[in-house]
Scaffold this active site. Structure first.
Site, PDB file in Angstrom:
ATOM      1  N   ASP A 160       0.867  -1.177   0.000  1.00 52.82           N
ATOM      2  CA  ASP A 160       0.000   0.000   0.000  1.00 52.82           C
ATOM      3  C   ASP A 160       0.909   1.233   0.000  1.00 52.82           C
ATOM      4  O   ASP A 160       2.117   1.143   0.200  1.00 52.82           O
ATOM      5  CB  ASP A 160      -0.948  -0.032   1.214  1.00 52.82           C
ATOM      6  CG  ASP A 160      -2.198   0.826   0.993  1.00 52.82           C
ATOM      7  OD1 ASP A 160      -2.193   1.664   0.071  1.00 52.82           O
ATOM      8  OD2 ASP A 160      -3.172   0.662   1.751  1.00 52.82           O
ATOM      9  N   GLU A 202     -10.144   7.231   4.506  1.00 55.38           N
ATOM     10  CA  GLU A 202      -9.051   6.722   5.325  1.00 55.38           C
ATOM     11  C   GLU A 202      -8.986   7.375   6.692  1.00 55.38           C
ATOM     12  O   GLU A 202     -10.004   7.731   7.269  1.00 55.38           O
ATOM     13  CB  GLU A 202      -7.720   6.879   4.580  1.00 55.38           C
ATOM     14  CG  GLU A 202      -7.747   6.073   3.284  1.00 55.38           C
ATOM     15  CD  GLU A 202      -6.393   5.909   2.662  1.00 55.38           C
ATOM     16  OE1 GLU A 202      -5.468   5.480   3.362  1.00 55.38           O
ATOM     17  OE2 GLU A 202      -6.248   6.204   1.467  1.00 55.38           O
TER      18      GLU A 202
HETATM   19  C1  BGC Z   1      -2.820  11.073  -1.781  1.00 54.86           C
HETATM   20  C2  BGC Z   1      -3.899  10.270  -2.442  1.00 54.86           C
HETATM   21  C3  BGC Z   1      -3.701   8.834  -2.171  1.00 54.86           C
HETATM   22  C4  BGC Z   1      -3.638   8.619  -0.714  1.00 54.86           C
HETATM   23  C5  BGC Z   1      -3.379   7.221  -0.431  1.00 54.86           C
HETATM   24  C6  BGC Z   1      -2.758  10.754  -0.334  1.00 54.86           C
HETATM   25  O1  BGC Z   1      -1.669  11.414   0.236  1.00 54.86           O
HETATM   26  O2  BGC Z   1      -3.069  12.428  -1.931  1.00 54.86           O
HETATM   27  O3  BGC Z   1      -3.828  10.484  -3.805  1.00 54.86           O
HETATM   28  O4  BGC Z   1      -4.709   8.040  -2.713  1.00 54.86           O
HETATM   29  O5  BGC Z   1      -2.609   9.396  -0.137  1.00 54.86           O
HETATM   30  O6  BGC Z   1      -3.427   6.990   0.939  1.00 54.86           O
HETATM   31  C1  BGC Z   2      -5.166   3.025   0.471  1.00 55.54           C
HETATM   32  C2  BGC Z   2      -5.470   1.979  -0.555  1.00 55.54           C
HETATM   33  C3  BGC Z   2      -5.433   2.578  -1.922  1.00 55.54           C
HETATM   34  C4  BGC Z   2      -4.108   3.261  -2.146  1.00 55.54           C
HETATM   35  C5  BGC Z   2      -3.958   3.901  -3.497  1.00 55.54           C
HETATM   36  C6  BGC Z   2      -3.940   3.776   0.115  1.00 55.54           C
HETATM   37  O1  BGC Z   2      -3.752   4.818   1.025  1.00 55.54           O
HETATM   38  O2  BGC Z   2      -5.001   2.420   1.732  1.00 55.54           O
HETATM   39  O3  BGC Z   2      -6.714   1.402  -0.282  1.00 55.54           O
HETATM   40  O4  BGC Z   2      -5.642   1.575  -2.871  1.00 55.54           O
HETATM   41  O5  BGC Z   2      -3.945   4.254  -1.187  1.00 55.54           O
HETATM   42  O6  BGC Z   2      -4.690   5.053  -3.609  1.00 55.54           O
END
Ligand code: BGC
Ligand code: BGC
Length: 845
Positions: free
Chosen positions: A332, A532
């Site tokens: 991830d 998240e």
């Molecule tokens: C980014 C997102 C990304 C996420 C993943 C963020 O810092 O801006 O684009 O999907 O992190 O956790």
């Molecule tokens: C998330 C994932 C996601 C990835 C890409 C991560 O922060 O936990 O679920 O697929 O970002 O955006």
């Protein structure tokens, strides 16, 4: 005058802090002194199955032949995935990167609202760069992964399906198959290869910010769904469709233990027994693997203190050997950087323990160099590298990537009319209907006649962004307006359409104003979008009471009310339920708001159009502190049980519910104001200059005259701090309803601030606590900040009593932090909270 008093009243105080925080390498909590060692995994207790696809000698030969032609650099490139915000096609060519992704905030040209054609054009560019053999390389097509987690949700115009929590309530595995197919069709329009879905987490504590990404607290539903959604995305094993031209690659995530962390904390620690890990959070994996899922994403969480990204027994012995997974494991977002001894740019341990592809969004360049060096020096064996590359190539071959050609030449590519195609929208609308759960219907208020005069109120009434939630056009789902959803229908618009057709009247007023008394009011309210960890909560009380105030107002006026709750989790909303005659949990329905009207309204002939069929896939809490009530608990006592949900033939009277949230220490709730760089709900973060005030709700915000900029930046995890850069006189404040902190002030409680000073001028800087108009008390921190310039992270403890002495009325604090500077200053904040008696607490930083 007030400003003058501010500066006359300066108290100059002594510096008393601090405690630097270490940057990297990081320590897993199991390495902390004295922590018990993580229990051993016994692979034998896990389901044993063989890979669902028989070994294919011809394929294996192809892989071996290709591998033999690859240089060490090409192999290392193959195991690295970069984010399109941080990598160019030319770099993909140069480093032979095996994969790219667009994170939730990344899009062509950095524009989250870029047209679909820009996505397809960029897909072509990356594909062309990766297959360029001009430098003698093997020219292996790169894989583009995206979070199409409720439809192709990064694309303007795409069909946005209900988030998983609503789909769980529908309890219809075949619906998952259809949604998978529709999503993949829309992805093909833009030329992408791979989705990071399904999430098969089984969430047990609804404080977790990703609860809505979970189908259910019950492994049974997750098991029933996992396979069908994988089949919808990839096609069914054994059918001609399997990974064929109209199918793409799926990901089962996040392996393993997400949804079961202590206190529902994102990226936290799962401390369940091995058997519970297998039977609850792990339940969907054997099914997904049997249905041929080609990728598994490792989880950010740890199990008994050991991060999954470095957990060999689980990633390799259990997942690969026992469960027969023969695709590849992707990490991830910089998840490897959280493994003991690792950083974002260096982590042999994650690779050696089972991560086949690093998700290294912005860290790929350093990671490439370090991984290459680690292979050369033997920290990573060539054999392990070959194994990981082979797994990735196997998936690429199976998916037909070598023959697929230019993304814009593939099936459905560029057929923009398929984004939000009528059939997909009808499917989404059906999913909305099936996801709605009726919790109360006093006096059979529902279904409402479409010939009635209906007032539609609340901040969710005409707000497609709010009804879609996080992972919608932007990562957190913030910053969206209805104009960003050309194919979408708000809940109000859906009601209006049917009501106007039937000769009734539907009036929209978010604030609930009316000149003619309506026959019924529908109030749409609930949680604002989040994703998240920014969605993690301390309890299940609904912050902000706009919905409640409207319901109570209508009740007082004798208007029957229907409450429609938009939420990513079951919430304690007893006051709202009491104030409403009918109550519907609508979850996060997505763009097809018309599905709500389909169920709430009678048809033109007066009959029921669609009855409620949705049933709770999460138990509904009896109090705001009942955050982890789950079917099967020994002392199971929810307000509405798992599986609950009324239909139009049920005649149930709920009676009056208790309005005591039973939050043990109510005051204790107001002890955290800023966490991981974000205001803790219900607190708001605002920036203000002479031009006015701006609330900070997205990763980037600028005060009206540009004197102060706020940006979310990474420290330990993504966007977990906020950076404030002053160019002129401006202030940042954390604001909310007044709270009484007088007891805490008397008890020696201190305000703890995690901060670092990156740049400071000579300008005056003040830190204060506000208590309403013309009421504040503060301290001058100019010299202290100057003294901490470029000295890394600091932890300051300021006694509340100091602010009381400086003029704050502690019985009524509505601004628990305000920093005012005349500029220039660059200050980064991680958190602001109250902590009891600290030895180092004083009256300044
Ligand atoms: C980014 C997102 C990304 C996420 C993943 C963020 O810092 O801006 O684009 O999907 O992190 O956790
Ligand atoms: C998330 C994932 C996601 C990835 C890409 C991560 O922060 O936990 O679920 O697929 O970002 O955006």
């Amino acid at each position: 005058m007030r400003t003058l008093l501010y500066f006359v009243g300066l108290v100059v105080l002594v510096l008393g802090c601090s405690g630097e925080r270490s940057e990297s390498p990081r320590l897993d909590s199991h390495q902390a002194a004295g922590a018990a060692p993580a229990p051993r995994i016994n692979p034998a207790i896990w389901p044993q199955q063989s890979p669902p696809l028989p070994q294919d000698p011809a394929l294996e030969q192809q892989i071996a032949a290709l591998l033999a032609r690859m240089t060490l650099e090409e192999k290392v490139g193959q195991v690295i995935q970069a984010d399109i915000a941080s990598v160019t096609p030319a770099e993909v060519r140069e480093y032979h990167l095996g994969s790219i992704l667009n994170g939730g905030n990344s899009a062509p040209g950095g524009d989250n609202r870029a047209p679909a054609s820009a996505w397809l054009a960029l897909a072509d560019e990356f594909w062309q760069a990766s297959t360029d053999t001009g430098d003698g390389g093997a020219g292996i097509p790169t894989l583009w992964g995206t979070d199409a987690v409720h439809g192709h949700n990064n694309i303007v115009g795409a069909t946005i399906f209900p988030h998983n929590i609503g789909l769980g309530a529908a309890n219809d595995p075949d619906l998952m198959y259809a949604i998978g197919r529709a999503t993949v069709t829309e992805m093909l329009v833009t030329g992408l290869d791979w989705t990071f879905a399904p999430t098969i987490a089984v969430v047990r504590d609804d404080r977790w910010g990703r609860t809505y990404e979970s189908y259910s607290e019950d492994p049974a539903i997750v098991k029933a769904y996992a396979g069908r959604l994988v089949e919808g995305i990839q096609g069914a094993i054994g059918s001609d469709d399997f990974l064929g031209d109209t199918q793409l690659i799926a990901t089962a995530k996040h392996f393993i233990g997400d949804g079961g962390t202590v206190d529902g904390r994102d990226q936290g620690d799962n401390r369940s027994s091995e058997a519970a890990l297998r039977d609850v959070q792990g339940a969907g994996y054997p099914v997904a693997i049997r249905h041929g899922v080609q990728v598994v994403m490792a989880s950010f969480n740890s199990w008994h203190g050991r991060k999954l990204h470095g957990h060999k027994a689980l990633l390799t012995d259990v997942l690969v050997q026992q469960m027969g997974f023969d695709g590849f494991v992707v990490g991830d977002w910089n998840g490897h950087g959280q493994v003991a001894g690792c950083s974002n740019v260096s982590c042999a341990a994650a690779f050696n323990n089972g991560i086949d592809m690093f998700m290294a969004p912005d860290s790929w360049r350093g990671l490439f160099a370090n991984t290459l060096a680690q292979v050369r020096e033997g920290t990573i064996s060539e054999q392990r590298l070959d194994q990981a590359v082979s797994r990735i190539l196997r998936v690429k071959f199976r998916a037909g990537l070598f023959d697929a050609g230019l993304p814009s030449k593939r099936q459905y590519a560029g057929r923009y009319e398929l984004l939000g195609a009528p059939a997909h929208r009808q499917l989404a609308r059906r999913a909305v209907r099936q996801s709605l759960v009726l919790l109360k219907n006093e006096g059979q208020l529902l279904p409402v006649s479409p010939t009635a005069r209906i007032l539609v109120a609340g901040d969710g009434a005409d707000n497609i962004g709010k009804q879609s939630g996080g992972w919608t056009l932007s990562w957190q789902g913030t910053g969206n307006s209805n104009a960003h959803f050309p194919n979408g229908t708000s809940i109000y618009a859906g009601i209006r359409r049917q009501v106007s057709a039937a000769g009734g009247t539907a009036v929209l007023s978010e604030e609930g104003d009316y000149s003619i008394k309506p026959d019924v009011a529908v109030v749409v309210f609930g949680e604002d979008p989040y994703a998240e960890y920014q969605g993690d909560r301390a309890h299940l009380d609904l912050p902000g009471q706009t919905g409640l105030a409207l319901l109570q107002k209508f009740k007082a006026a004798g208007i029957p009310t229907v409450a429609v709750l938009l939420s990513g989790r079951a919430l304690w909303v007893n006051p709202e339920i009491n104030a409403a005659d009918a109550f519907v949990a609508a979850w996060l329905p997505g763009t097809e708001g018309g599905g709500v009207a389909d169920v709430l309204l009678r048809g033109p002939d007066g009959g029921i159009q669609h009855d409620f069929t949705g049933k709770l896939s999460f138990s509904w809490p009896r109090s705001a502190s009942q955050t982890a009530v789950n079917i099967g608990d020994a002392d199971y006592n929810p307000l509405f049980a798992y599986g609950g949900g009324l239909t139009y033939s049920d005649r149930v009277s709920l009676g009056t519910l208790s309005e005591d949230p039973q939050l043990a220490v109510r005051a204790g709730l107001a002890d955290s104001f800023l966490s991981t760089g974000d205001p803790v709900a219900p607190w708001r973060l605002v920036i203000r200059d002479t031009g006015g005030t701006v609330q900070v709700t997205t990763g980037k915000a600028l005060s009206p005259t540009g004197a102060l900029a706020a940006t979310a930046v990474d420290h330990k995890t993504q966007e977990d701090t906020s950076l404030f850069v002053w160019r002129g006189r401006a202030q940042l404040s954390i604001e909310g309803e007044p709270i009484d902190l007088s007891g805490q002030a008397a008890d020696g409680v201190a305000l703890e601030i995690g901060y670092q000073v990156i740049g400071a001028g000579v300008s005056q800087t003040r830190l204060s606590l506000g208590c309403g108009p013309d009421c504040a008390g503060g301290v001058n921190i100019t010299e202290q900040l100057a003294g901490k310039l470029n000295r890394g992270w600091q932890l300051a403890h300021l006694k509340l009593s100091c602010f009381a002495r400086a003029g704050t009325d502690m019985a009524s604090v509505n601004v628990p932090l305000e920093v005012q500077a005349a500029g220039p200053l660059s200050l980064q904040l991680s958190h602001v909270k109250l902590v009891p008696g600290q030895a180092d607490a004083g009256c300044t930083l």
